[in-house]
Design a protein around this motif. Structure first.
Motif, PDB file in Angstrom:
ATOM      1  N   TYR A  39     -11.607 -30.716  -6.678  1.00  0.00           N
ATOM      2  CA  TYR A  39     -10.821 -31.558  -7.566  1.00  0.00           C
ATOM      3  C   TYR A  39     -11.599 -31.726  -8.862  1.00  0.00           C
ATOM      4  CZ  TYR A  39      -7.485 -32.990  -3.962  1.00  0.00           C
ATOM      5  OH  TYR A  39      -6.494 -33.008  -3.018  1.00  0.00           O
ATOM      6  N   ARG A  69      -6.211 -32.477 -11.281  1.00  0.00           N
ATOM      7  CA  ARG A  69      -5.612 -32.606  -9.956  1.00  0.00           C
ATOM      8  C   ARG A  69      -5.784 -34.038  -9.455  1.00  0.00           C
ATOM      9  NH1 ARG A  69      -7.202 -28.687  -4.872  1.00  0.00           N
ATOM     10  NH2 ARG A  69      -5.404 -29.151  -3.549  1.00  0.00           N
ATOM     11  N   ILE A  70      -4.654 -34.706  -9.202  1.00  0.00           N
ATOM     12  CA  ILE A  70      -4.717 -36.099  -8.794  1.00  0.00           C
ATOM     13  C   ILE A  70      -4.464 -36.288  -7.298  1.00  0.00           C
ATOM     14  CG2 ILE A  70      -4.177 -37.086 -11.044  1.00  0.00           C
ATOM     15  CD1 ILE A  70      -1.252 -37.246 -10.178  1.00  0.00           C
ATOM     16  N   TYR A  71      -3.667 -35.368  -6.687  1.00  0.00           N
ATOM     17  CA  TYR A  71      -3.379 -35.513  -5.257  1.00  0.00           C
ATOM     18  C   TYR A  71      -2.814 -34.209  -4.723  1.00  0.00           C
ATOM     19  CZ  TYR A  71      -1.322 -37.190  -0.896  1.00  0.00           C
ATOM     20  OH  TYR A  71      -0.974 -37.348   0.410  1.00  0.00           O
ATOM     21  N   LYS A  72      -3.533 -33.569  -3.822  1.00  0.00           N
ATOM     22  CA  LYS A  72      -3.105 -32.347  -3.166  1.00  0.00           C
ATOM     23  C   LYS A  72      -2.503 -31.357  -4.158  1.00  0.00           C
ATOM     24  CE  LYS A  72      -2.564 -34.208   1.486  1.00  0.00           C
ATOM     25  NZ  LYS A  72      -1.651 -34.435   2.655  1.00  0.00           N
ATOM     26  N   TYR A  74      -0.430 -32.064  -6.772  1.00  0.00           N
ATOM     27  CA  TYR A  74       0.051 -32.693  -8.006  1.00  0.00           C
ATOM     28  C   TYR A  74      -1.047 -32.723  -9.069  1.00  0.00           C
ATOM     29  CZ  TYR A  74       4.113 -34.247  -5.346  1.00  0.00           C
ATOM     30  OH  TYR A  74       5.254 -34.282  -4.587  1.00  0.00           O
ATOM     31  N   TYR A  75      -0.642 -32.389 -10.296  1.00  0.00           N
ATOM     32  CA  TYR A  75      -1.563 -32.335 -11.426  1.00  0.00           C
ATOM     33  C   TYR A  75      -0.962 -33.069 -12.623  1.00  0.00           C
ATOM     34  CZ  TYR A  75      -3.699 -28.364  -8.921  1.00  0.00           C
ATOM     35  OH  TYR A  75      -4.299 -27.557  -7.984  1.00  0.00           O
ATOM     36  N   TYR A 107       3.506 -29.326 -10.273  1.00  0.00           N
ATOM     37  CA  TYR A 107       3.485 -29.325  -8.811  1.00  0.00           C
ATOM     38  C   TYR A 107       3.234 -27.909  -8.325  1.00  0.00           C
ATOM     39  CZ  TYR A 107       4.924 -29.651  -3.936  1.00  0.00           C
ATOM     40  OH  TYR A 107       4.961 -29.580  -2.572  1.00  0.00           O
ATOM     41  N   LYS A 239     -12.601 -32.337  -1.579  1.00  0.00           N
ATOM     42  CA  LYS A 239     -11.831 -33.194  -0.679  1.00  0.00           C
ATOM     43  C   LYS A 239     -11.196 -32.347   0.394  1.00  0.00           C
ATOM     44  CE  LYS A 239      -8.354 -36.866  -0.897  1.00  0.00           C
ATOM     45  NZ  LYS A 239      -7.419 -37.607  -1.812  1.00  0.00           N
TER      46      LYS A 239
END
Length: 241
Positions: A39, A69-72, A74-75, A107, A239
């Motif tokens: 990340y 990249r904020i979550y899996k 999603y950017y 995405y 992560k």
């Protein structure tokens, strides 16, 4: 220039093939620890604008892009740049120049195999531009024969009109890909469909070019754009999936 765009298009297709041609490693050879992914923030430039600037005397521009990249999958993503284009056409000579910013989200629809960080993504952006328009000269129709306007000096107006501090906003939908070719180094390509939401017109004529959006016309509020990028990822942490 059209041939150049064709070559770049086939290069982007090659990148796609690289993604699908890679074989997933044997599970038995993997580490016993759960896989983790990087990340961080990924910075880059649009190399297509540099090429166009070198090849076209009527155009100059550059663009810097970044995503985080904020979550899996999603950017947060965005682009910032500057452009100018001289449209020297039969009945008008006008130059638009200025700066722009586009902000939104991407995405990643591609499920990477172990150790891969590639992406095939869809994104949304809101774009905003502040720019100037300079009308250098134009032809007007005053006679009875429309086809005489270009050759009749009475219809030619060499009059400079400057309109400064204009603004425009638009939304755009993006499809693209990014492929890691070396450690943390990515090549990418995308295409976007854009629609004007609001714009300020200069006095006495309409915008023919909006930086960040592109050429405009009378019959549609839509435009298509493309970029070819080179990016470098600065990883902050890893992560687990």
């Amino acid at each position: 220039m059209k041939q150049l765009h064709t070559y770049l298009f086939f290069i982007s297709i090659l990148f796609t093939g690289m993604i699908y041609s890679q074989e997933e490693p044997n599970i038995s050879s993997r580490d016993t620890l759960p896989p983790s992914e990087k990340y961080g923030i990924r910075f880059g430039v649009d190399i297509a604008r540099f090429i166009r600037t070198a090849a076209n005397d009527d155009y100059s521009g550059f663009e810097i892009n970044a995503d985080y990249r904020i979550y899996k999958n999603y950017y947060i993503a965005g682009e910032i740049g500057n452009e100018s284009l001289l449209r020297n056409e039969t009945n008008i000579n006008v130059e638009g120049s200025g700066s722009y910013i586009r902000l939104g989200v991407d995405y990643n629809t591609y499920k990477n195999w172990y150790g891969m960080q590639n992406s095939i993504y869809a994104g949304l952006r809101y774009g905003f531009s502040t720019f100037d328009q300079t009308l250098n000269n134009y032809n007007i129709f005053t006679g009875t024969n429309f086809f005489d306007t270009e050759d009749n000096p009475e219809n030619f107006r060499n009059e400079v009109r400057e309109s400064n501090g204009l603004t425009a906003g638009w939304v755009e939908f993006i499809l693209g890909l990014k492929v890691e070719v070396l450690k943390n180094l990515y090549l990418g390509a995308n295409v976007s469909l854009r629609r004007i939401v609001n714009e300020q017109d200069p006095d006495g004529f309409e915008n023919l070019f909006i930086p960040g959006f592109g050429r405009t016309n009378d019959f549609s509020e839509f435009n298509v754009g493309y970029t070819y990028t080179i990016n470098y990822l600065i990883p902050f942490y890893k992560k687990k999936r």
